[in-house]
Design a protein around this motif. Structure first.
Motif, PDB file in Angstrom:
ATOM      1  N   ASP A 505       0.834  -1.196   0.000  1.00  0.00           N
ATOM      2  CA  ASP A 505       0.000   0.000   0.000  1.00  0.00           C
ATOM      3  C   ASP A 505       0.879   1.260   0.000  1.00  0.00           C
ATOM      4  O   ASP A 505       2.084   1.198   0.151  1.00  0.00           O
ATOM      5  CB  ASP A 505      -0.964  -0.017   1.191  1.00  0.00           C
ATOM      6  N   MET A 506       0.231   2.408  -0.168  1.00  0.00           N
ATOM      7  CA  MET A 506       0.933   3.679  -0.329  1.00  0.00           C
ATOM      8  C   MET A 506       1.916   3.969   0.803  1.00  0.00           C
ATOM      9  O   MET A 506       3.059   4.315   0.570  1.00  0.00           O
ATOM     10  CB  MET A 506      -0.098   4.811  -0.384  1.00  0.00           C
ATOM     11  N   GLU A 507       1.410   3.748   2.014  1.00  0.00           N
ATOM     12  CA  GLU A 507       2.210   4.098   3.183  1.00  0.00           C
ATOM     13  C   GLU A 507       3.510   3.312   3.199  1.00  0.00           C
ATOM     14  O   GLU A 507       4.609   3.856   3.298  1.00  0.00           O
ATOM     15  CB  GLU A 507       1.390   3.770   4.439  1.00  0.00           C
ATOM     16  N   GLU A 575      -4.476  11.239  -9.621  1.00  0.00           N
ATOM     17  CA  GLU A 575      -5.026  10.130  -8.861  1.00  0.00           C
ATOM     18  C   GLU A 575      -4.626  10.200  -7.402  1.00  0.00           C
ATOM     19  O   GLU A 575      -5.404   9.934  -6.501  1.00  0.00           O
ATOM     20  CB  GLU A 575      -4.523   8.805  -9.440  1.00  0.00           C
ATOM     21  N   GLU A 576      -3.357  10.501  -7.226  1.00  0.00           N
ATOM     22  CA  GLU A 576      -2.830  10.400  -5.877  1.00  0.00           C
ATOM     23  C   GLU A 576      -2.914  11.721  -5.129  1.00  0.00           C
ATOM     24  O   GLU A 576      -2.927  11.771  -3.906  1.00  0.00           O
ATOM     25  CB  GLU A 576      -1.362   9.931  -5.923  1.00  0.00           C
ATOM     26  N   TYR A 578      -4.032  15.135  -3.511  1.00  0.00           N
ATOM     27  CA  TYR A 578      -5.237  15.561  -2.810  1.00  0.00           C
ATOM     28  C   TYR A 578      -5.587  16.943  -3.318  1.00  0.00           C
ATOM     29  O   TYR A 578      -4.774  17.623  -3.926  1.00  0.00           O
ATOM     30  CB  TYR A 578      -5.012  15.568  -1.303  1.00  0.00           C
TER      31      TYR A 578
ATOM     32  N   PRO B 458      -5.609   1.773   5.346  1.00  0.00           N
ATOM     33  CA  PRO B 458      -4.384   1.011   5.078  1.00  0.00           C
ATOM     34  C   PRO B 458      -4.661  -0.502   4.967  1.00  0.00           C
ATOM     35  O   PRO B 458      -5.715  -0.970   5.394  1.00  0.00           O
ATOM     36  CB  PRO B 458      -3.495   1.299   6.285  1.00  0.00           C
ATOM     37  N   THR B 459      -3.668  -1.208   4.382  1.00  0.00           N
ATOM     38  CA  THR B 459      -3.781  -2.663   4.266  1.00  0.00           C
ATOM     39  C   THR B 459      -4.050  -3.253   5.638  1.00  0.00           C
ATOM     40  O   THR B 459      -3.453  -2.849   6.622  1.00  0.00           O
ATOM     41  CB  THR B 459      -2.457  -3.260   3.747  1.00  0.00           C
ATOM     42  N   ASN B 468     -16.768  -9.403   2.512  1.00  0.00           N
ATOM     43  CA  ASN B 468     -17.020 -10.804   2.869  1.00  0.00           C
ATOM     44  C   ASN B 468     -18.270 -10.978   3.725  1.00  0.00           C
ATOM     45  O   ASN B 468     -18.928 -12.010   3.665  1.00  0.00           O
ATOM     46  CB  ASN B 468     -15.819 -11.381   3.616  1.00  0.00           C
ATOM     47  N   THR B 504     -13.951  -8.772  -8.227  1.00  0.00           N
ATOM     48  CA  THR B 504     -12.840  -8.953  -7.289  1.00  0.00           C
ATOM     49  C   THR B 504     -11.524  -8.385  -7.819  1.00  0.00           C
ATOM     50  O   THR B 504     -11.398  -8.086  -8.998  1.00  0.00           O
ATOM     51  CB  THR B 504     -12.629 -10.440  -6.985  1.00  0.00           C
ATOM     52  N   TYR B 590      -1.066  -2.245 -10.712  1.00  0.00           N
ATOM     53  CA  TYR B 590      -1.236  -1.211 -11.701  1.00  0.00           C
ATOM     54  C   TYR B 590      -1.320  -1.788 -13.092  1.00  0.00           C
ATOM     55  O   TYR B 590      -0.555  -2.650 -13.472  1.00  0.00           O
ATOM     56  CB  TYR B 590      -0.055  -0.240 -11.607  1.00  0.00           C
ATOM     57  N   ARG B 618      -7.057   2.888  -4.273  1.00  0.00           N
ATOM     58  CA  ARG B 618      -6.511   4.155  -4.749  1.00  0.00           C
ATOM     59  C   ARG B 618      -7.471   5.275  -4.349  1.00  0.00           C
ATOM     60  O   ARG B 618      -8.684   5.151  -4.530  1.00  0.00           O
ATOM     61  CB  ARG B 618      -6.375   4.109  -6.277  1.00  0.00           C
ATOM     62  N   SER B 620      -7.992   7.977  -5.667  1.00  0.00           N
ATOM     63  CA  SER B 620      -8.678   8.620  -6.785  1.00  0.00           C
ATOM     64  C   SER B 620     -10.055   8.001  -7.007  1.00  0.00           C
ATOM     65  O   SER B 620     -11.002   8.677  -7.380  1.00  0.00           O
ATOM     66  CB  SER B 620      -7.840   8.501  -8.056  1.00  0.00           C
ATOM     67  N   PHE B 653      -6.983  12.946   5.062  1.00  0.00           N
ATOM     68  CA  PHE B 653      -6.179  14.064   4.572  1.00  0.00           C
ATOM     69  C   PHE B 653      -4.704  13.673   4.546  1.00  0.00           C
ATOM     70  O   PHE B 653      -3.993  13.898   3.569  1.00  0.00           O
ATOM     71  CB  PHE B 653      -6.411  15.273   5.487  1.00  0.00           C
ATOM     72  N   LEU B 655      -3.459  10.618   4.435  1.00  0.00           N
ATOM     73  CA  LEU B 655      -3.256   9.598   3.398  1.00  0.00           C
ATOM     74  C   LEU B 655      -3.056  10.267   2.041  1.00  0.00           C
ATOM     75  O   LEU B 655      -2.171   9.915   1.278  1.00  0.00           O
ATOM     76  CB  LEU B 655      -4.478   8.682   3.304  1.00  0.00           C
ATOM     77  N   GLN B 656      -3.873  11.258   1.792  1.00  0.00           N
ATOM     78  CA  GLN B 656      -3.775  11.978   0.529  1.00  0.00           C
ATOM     79  C   GLN B 656      -2.424  12.657   0.385  1.00  0.00           C
ATOM     80  O   GLN B 656      -1.813  12.614  -0.666  1.00  0.00           O
ATOM     81  CB  GLN B 656      -4.898  13.025   0.446  1.00  0.00           C
ATOM     82  N   LEU B 658       0.394  11.844   1.763  1.00  0.00           N
ATOM     83  CA  LEU B 658       1.464  10.869   1.609  1.00  0.00           C
ATOM     84  C   LEU B 658       1.759  10.579   0.156  1.00  0.00           C
ATOM     85  O   LEU B 658       2.885  10.336  -0.252  1.00  0.00           O
ATOM     86  CB  LEU B 658       1.039   9.574   2.279  1.00  0.00           C
ATOM     87  N   GLN B 659       0.686  10.596  -0.607  1.00  0.00           N
ATOM     88  CA  GLN B 659       0.850  10.202  -1.997  1.00  0.00           C
ATOM     89  C   GLN B 659       1.381  11.316  -2.866  1.00  0.00           C
ATOM     90  O   GLN B 659       1.618  11.130  -4.044  1.00  0.00           O
ATOM     91  CB  GLN B 659      -0.489   9.736  -2.560  1.00  0.00           C
TER      92      GLN B 659
END
Lengths: 581, 660
Positions: A505-507, A575-576, A578, B458-459, B468, B504, B590, B618, B620, B653, B655-656, B658-659
């Motif tokens: 994941d991103m983090e 996409e990423e 903000y 997050p994962t 599920n 899936t 991707y 993602r 987005s 915010f 999380l956004q 970070l990318q």
């Protein structure tokens, strides 16, 4: 090399054991023929009423004595002959395994894993059967057969000839039938493979089956394939089911001849009653060698075929090999250069890479991006010589990598492949390999760099956690990070990373990218990624398209060019990013 | 680890299970009882024929070759010490009288019969013997003819019996296989998570196959070998019970040895199987990881590991040879001892005239037949053990109480009726896959028809778990899920699922044609309707490129189409359902941007006018949702539209950022 040469050394190594074993077997066979003789004497004496209890006990003791000798010798030949075949099996399997490890990646692209596995188990088993039971059955058939015929001929030649009439039928029948059986058996196997695949696919996709209510369809499909399998089996059984009864029929036919002709001759007093009874016994002895003859021919045929297949693999030379005067290199400290590199997987196919020219200075990072199938992974795999280039040169420290000793070259490189491959051992073994005592601090550091520490700590056994076949207990991202830790642990001058953050994941991804940025500078790094953020800090970034370098420069330069790189960057930024609304 | 599992599974089997397993298996034979009975009848017939073969020889000897007549009883001491066996002829026949007249010195006259010692017969002319023994010679021909008839009948019955048995066995296994498969696929998804696919496949394929062997070997063993042994014993007892009992003295030894050997042979056989499995694993692992091995120069270390494994296999093989090399010869030895006893004791009986010579010869033949089935016992025991182990594994699956949950309450009519999905409510739901490892904690949310809800986080935060629970792959430990205000547990699972479509991460397609993949399970479709689906799911242009269009076979792994294209087909599959609710677990990996755009567009078409729940990897994707639920550490920590969440400057915010 001739296929036979593969097993010759084992025969030479064990020649005394084999000869001794065959000797014992031969003696057993003869002793086996003596017992009907003893019975004949006893019956003859009884017919003529010329024995008393004392003579009978002598006969009885003969039989027991012979039987004890046979038992001892039987133990010996079993150990000698069948034992040797186990030795052949072990040796061949080791040779095959060792050889497979030396073959180049291109070989495994063509060969199916299933086929190789079949060689490792079925073919080697066929060879074991041919060298073990094959020799035994052959010796038995020859010795017992000739001796039994000899004894019968000694009693009465004409009768013997009559009795032998059905015998060629047995030999011939066995051969024809076993061949047919083999063919049908393969059909059964193929049907079984289909059945397995149908079941596997449905269980693997069980969520889709359930979510789309497809249970009925799935059962119908299984029912069809299972019926096909039943049908193929019945086809095989038609042959196997008639084979043994038919062999019994043929051998009983001989018995009928003995009854009719032999019985008459006994009445004519041409032969004695004892002869008649012994004749029947010898006939019983003859049936097995006759069937064995047919069987042994097939056994040996199959064994040779298997040996040929194994030999073919062993004759495959690795395409990538040390040249005779390969240079030994110690430590790489200079540039990696691609000079007009052209590469295609097969000689006559269109190239996957064309006109690649690159210079990567020591300590620099090269980022590679491009659409799928543009040749990124291929380019990386040329550096450690997973494949050899078709034209041009790759130089490291001004030496053509093809002039280097492969193991030296690879010792300079840490490679993290796109598909992380994990072995069934522990996490520690997967990261450190042979370095079992690898300094725990180094191990911890590698795990830390790959953002693995928390994950590993969540397992009760930490580094000693067994990951299962192909790392089955781990998620894709965890496997990827273990593969990364494996590459980071080894402090080699060159580090090659093929899409290292595709499954995290991103983090986690950002943290891994930071690690990679940290090692850059000390090590030469080649990195392929779909995420621009993973390559944007590279000293040079190239964009591949259809096997050519279409853009090249720093992040800023490429942004200015405003082509594929810049577009992808912006797309991902939107996409990423903000607030990008 | 895997090998331990194999070993463990095999170890579970105790002898007490054997009977239980056989009892459990017996009902499976029900549809085929008539065939089975026929097969058993034939086995009895065949056994009788087998037994008749030596008996015919006995008759040939006793009646025609060395006839036993009253006169033998009257043998008298001619030479002084020895008894003599005489041939008796009837001299009322003029031809015979003529011959007797010619060899008067050899014959002894007794009323209307003449006696001649067998030892003197060779002194006669051959033609004379033919005359003297005309009846015997005719008898021999007759016996040979009967024998021929017997063996032909034997062959025929054998063949028919094998075919019937095989057919029955195969059909029973077929039934069992289909039932087992159907049962397994009805088990809950949790069951599939715990059990690797490979193991389940083995149950349906190899284990049922082993059971077939159990079936055929039991019929072959119980009904053939046991009958044969019993039959031989009876025949031996009728020939001479004393001789039988004496020669059977070796039997207890044989029995004890066989049992001992069977156990030993089974143990080493198991070890060998485990070793071969380990060797195979090692081979496939090496082939799969060859690049890593070569790049990290692990060839030598890997080879050493393999070599020692291979040697363990060799050692086990040598132990097996040793066990067989002791057992087989000893059984042969014991059979020879029994033979010696027959010769010694039976010979004396012949001398004492309490047994005929033919009987003794027949006795010897029967003794040999008697030991043959005993020698194979160990092998059959192995097969049976192996098969019973398989039977037990299958039995355990059948007794797994993990079927897909069906409605717990609600009347039948209520269950089988579900209106268009109007709203979905999760009420204080908590869930964990494994005890003590909580995945969702007190989750509550409400989705109204037409909304698009995105889960981000997050994962490992529990996003996929929500999916599920909604699809009822799992049941929550606490809390409720309501569809249109009705508890999800009161709705028939099949019905519930028919209202939703799951897309899936891994677009799982089955081998078969593209058409089958899209429409199968969704009813019939006209070409027109299918075309509309293909267009809406952006599949049209891709499928038109393929030579067979929508009827293109997707092979294993589907090499012919890319993963992005597979994703498009899976979207078409969702379209074909015309669902009320779309559940999308977004792909993480991707795909190239062009295909990615197509997928996004297709998904947009799919979600239009429908309710959707998206697991967004993602951000987005999340941004376009009508509401975003942020999961972190198993809880919903933030909720709102993209704009609202950005303003909050909370987790979303960050999380956004970070990318960026």
């Amino acid at each position: 090399m001739k296929s036979v040469d593969l097993i010759k050394p084992y025969f030479i190594e064990n020649r005394f054991i084999i000869v001794f074993g065959i000797l014992c077997l031969t003696v057993v066979d003869f002793l086996q023929l003596v017992i009907p003789r003893v019975i004949k004497w006893a019956v003859d004496d009884l017919t003529a009423l010329r024995v008393d209890g004392r003579n009978l006990i002598v006969y009885a003791l003969y039989i027991v004595g012979i039987a004890i000798m046979m038992a001892l010798l039987r133990y010996v030949w079993r150990r000698c002959l069948i034992g040797t075949s186990r030795r052949v099996e072990e040796g061949l399997r080791n040779t095959l395994f060792g050889h497979i490890q030396t073959l180049s990646a291109s070989y495994f692209q063509k060969a199916k894993t299933g086929d190789l596995m079949a060689h490792a188990t079925n073919d080697i088993q066929h060879i074991r059967m041919a060298t073990g039971m094959g020799i035994v059955a052959l010796t038995d058939a020859v010795v017992l057969g000739t001796a039994a015929i000899g004894f019968m001929a000694y009693i009465n030649i004409t009768l013997t000839l009559y009795v032998l009439i059905p015998m060629p039928l047995i030999v011939f029948g066995t051969r024809v039938f076993t061949r047919k059986m083999h063919c049908l058996y393969q059909q059964v196997q193929a049907s079984f493979a289909d059945l397995t695949e149908v079941v596997r696919e449905r269980f693997a996709g069980i969520r889709i089956i359930k979510a789309y209510n497809r249970e009925r369809d799935a059962t119908d499909r299984l029912e069809t394939i299972s019926r096909d399998y039943v049908g193929k089996n019945l086809g095989l059984v038609k042959i196997t089911g008639s084979f043994f009864p038919m062999m019994m029929l043929f051998s009983n036919l001989s018995l009928a001849i003995v009854l009719f002709l032999g019985g008459r001759q006994t009445i004519y007093t041409t032969i004695t009653t004892g002869d008649f009874v012994a004749f029947i016994s010898y006939l019983g002895l003859l049936t097995w060698p006759m069937m064995a003859m047919g069987w042994v021919v097939n056994l040996i045929q199959r064994g040779t075929a298997s040996l040929d297949r194994i030999n073919k693999i062993l004759e495959t030379r690795p395409e990538i090999n040390d040249i005779p005067d390969a240079v030994s290199i110690k430590a790489v400290r200079d540039t990696v250069v691609f000079e007009n590199v052209i590469f295609s997987y097969e000689p006559d196919t269109s190239p996957v890479l064309t006109g690649i020219n690159l210079t990567v200075k020591h300590g620099h990072t090269l980022g590679i991006v491009g659409p799928p199938g543009s040749g990124k992974t291929t380019l990386l795999s040329l550096i450690p010589r997973i494949f050899d280039i078709s034209q041009g040169r790759i130089l490291i420290d001004n030496i053509d990598i093809r002039d280097m000793q492969i193991s030296d070259l690879r010792s300079q490189i840490s490679f993290m492949p796109q598909e992380p491959f994990l072995f069934a051992g522990t996490i520690r073994e997967n990261i450190a390999f042979e370095n079992r005592q690898a300094d725990t601090t180094i191990l911890m550091k590698a795990a830390d760099d790959a953002n693995l520490t928390t994950t590993i700590q969540s397992f009760p056994n930490e580094f000693e956690t067994v990951v299962g076949e192909k790392g089955v207990i781990l998620s894709g991202g965890q496997k990827q990070r273990i593969a990364l830790a494996r590459a980071l642990l080894r402090e080699t001058p060159i580090l090659i990373l093929d899409d290292p953050v595709s499954q995290v994941d991103m983090e986690t991804g950002s943290s891994i990218i930071n690690t990679i940025r940290a090692v850059a500078g000390q090590r030469t790094v080649f990195i392929v990624s779909h995420r621009i953020s993973a390559v944007q800090h590279a000293d040079t970034i190239i964009v591949l398209n259809n096997g050519r370098i279409v853009e090249s420069g720093t992040h800023e330069e490429l942004l200015e060019q405003n082509r594929y790189y810049a577009q992808t960057f912006h797309l991902q930024e939107i996409e990423e990013g903000y607030n990008g609304n | 680890m895997a090998t331990n599992a194999i070993y463990f599974e095999e170890e579970q089997l105790g002898n007490s299970y054997d009977v239980k397993m056989l009892k459990w298996l017996y009902p499976l034979t029900k549809p085929y009882r008539a065939l089975l009975a026929g097969s058993i009848f034939l086995v009895v017939l065949i056994t009788l024929l087998d037994l008749a073969v030596p008996y015919v020889t006995k008759i040939a000897i006793d009646r025609y070759i060395v006839p036993q007549s009253e006169s033998v009883e009257k043998t008298y001491n001619a030479v002084g010490k020895h008894k003599i066996r005489y041939l008796t002829v009837n001299i009322t026949d003029p031809h015979i009288r003529a011959i007797v007249g010619r060899y008067q010195h050899l014959f002894t006259l007794e009323g209307k019969t003449a006696l001649i010692p067998y030892t003197d017969l060779p002194k006669l002319e051959r033609n004379d013997i033919v005359v003297l023994r005309r009846a015997d010679i005719a008898g021999i021909a007759f016996i040979a003819a009967i024998f021929l008839a017997l063996i032909v009948a034997n062959f025929f019955f054998n063949f028919v019996q094998v075919m019937i048995m095989e057919y029955t066995g195969q059909m029973i296994m077929h039934d069992l296989r289909v039932r087992l498969f159907d049962h397994i696929q009805k088990l809950s998804v949790a069951f599939f998570t715990r059990n690797p696919v490979g193991r389940l496949v083995t149950r349906v394929t190899n284990d049922t196959q082993n059971m077939h062997e159990l079936f055929t070997s039991i019929v072959a063993f119980v009904f053939k070998d046991v009958f044969l042994v019993i039959g031989i014993t009876i025949v031996l007892l009728t020939i001479n019970w004393k001789l039988t009992l004496i020669s059977f003295m070796v039997l207890p030894v044989v029995l004890v040895l066989s049992i001992h050997f069977s156990v030993k042979a089974r143990d080493v056989y198991r070890i060998l199987r485990v070793k071969i499995a380990e060797i195979n694993t090692r081979f496939s692992e090496t082939i799969g990881g060859i690049k890593v091995i070569q790049l990290f120069r692990q060839e030598q270390a890997n080879y050493n590991g393999f070599e020692s494994l291979n040697h363990e296999n060799y050692t086990a093989g040598m132990i097996q040879i040793h066990i067989y090399a002791i057992f087989m010869p000893i059984i042969e030895l014991l059979s020879a001892v029994a033979l010696a006893v027959v010769i010694f004791y039976g010979g004396r009986r012949v001398l004492a005239d309490s047994i005929s010579l033919g009987a003794l010869v027949a006795f010897i033949s029967y003794m040999r037949m008697f030991f043959r089935p005993l020698r194979d016992i160990a092998e059959k025991y192995n097969i049976m053990q192996n098969a019973l182990a398989s039977a037990e594994r299958i039995y355990l699956i059948f007794n797994t109480e993990e079927a897909d949950q069906e409605p717990v309450d609600g009347s039948k009519s209520e269950r089988s009726d579900l209106q268009r999905i109007q709203d979905i409510v999760m009420e204080d739901v908590s869930f964990s896959y494994v005890e003590d490892e909580i995945v969702l904690k007190h989750i509550s949310f409400h989705v109204k028809a037409g909304e698009t809800i995105a889960f981000v986080g997050p994962t490992g935060s529990g996003k996929t778990t929500v999916v599920n629970l909604l699809t009822r792959f799992y049941e929550p430990q606490s809390g409720r899920i309501l569809i249109n205000g009705r508890d999800i547990t009161t709705i028939e699972t099949r019905l519930l699922r028919s209202r939703m479509a799951l897309v899936t991460q891994d677009p799982f397609l089955f081998s078969g044609t593209i058409r089958e993949n899209i429409i199968s399970g969704n009813g019939d479709f006209s070409d027109e309707a299918l075309n509309r689906i293909l267009e809406a799911s952006n599949c049209k242009s891709m499928i038109d490129r393929l030579p067979n269009g929508v009827d293109t076979e997707l092979s294993e792994g589907g090499a012919s189409i890319s993963s992005g294209e597979r994703q498009l087909i899976s979207i078409a599959r969702a379209f074909a359902r015309d669902p009320d609710l779309i559940i999308l677990d977004e792909a993480t990996s991707y795909i190239d941007s062009e295909t990615e755009l197509k997928i996004q567009e297709a998904l947009g078409n799919l979600m239009k006018d429908r309710t959707s729940i998206i697991v967004a990897h993602r951000l987005s994707t999340a941004r376009t949702a009508s509401r975003i639920l942020v999961l972190h550490r198993h809880r919903i920590i933030e909720e709102g539209t993209h704009g609202e969440l950005m303003e909050r400057k909370g987790f979303y915010f960050k999380l956004q950022q970070l990318q960026n």
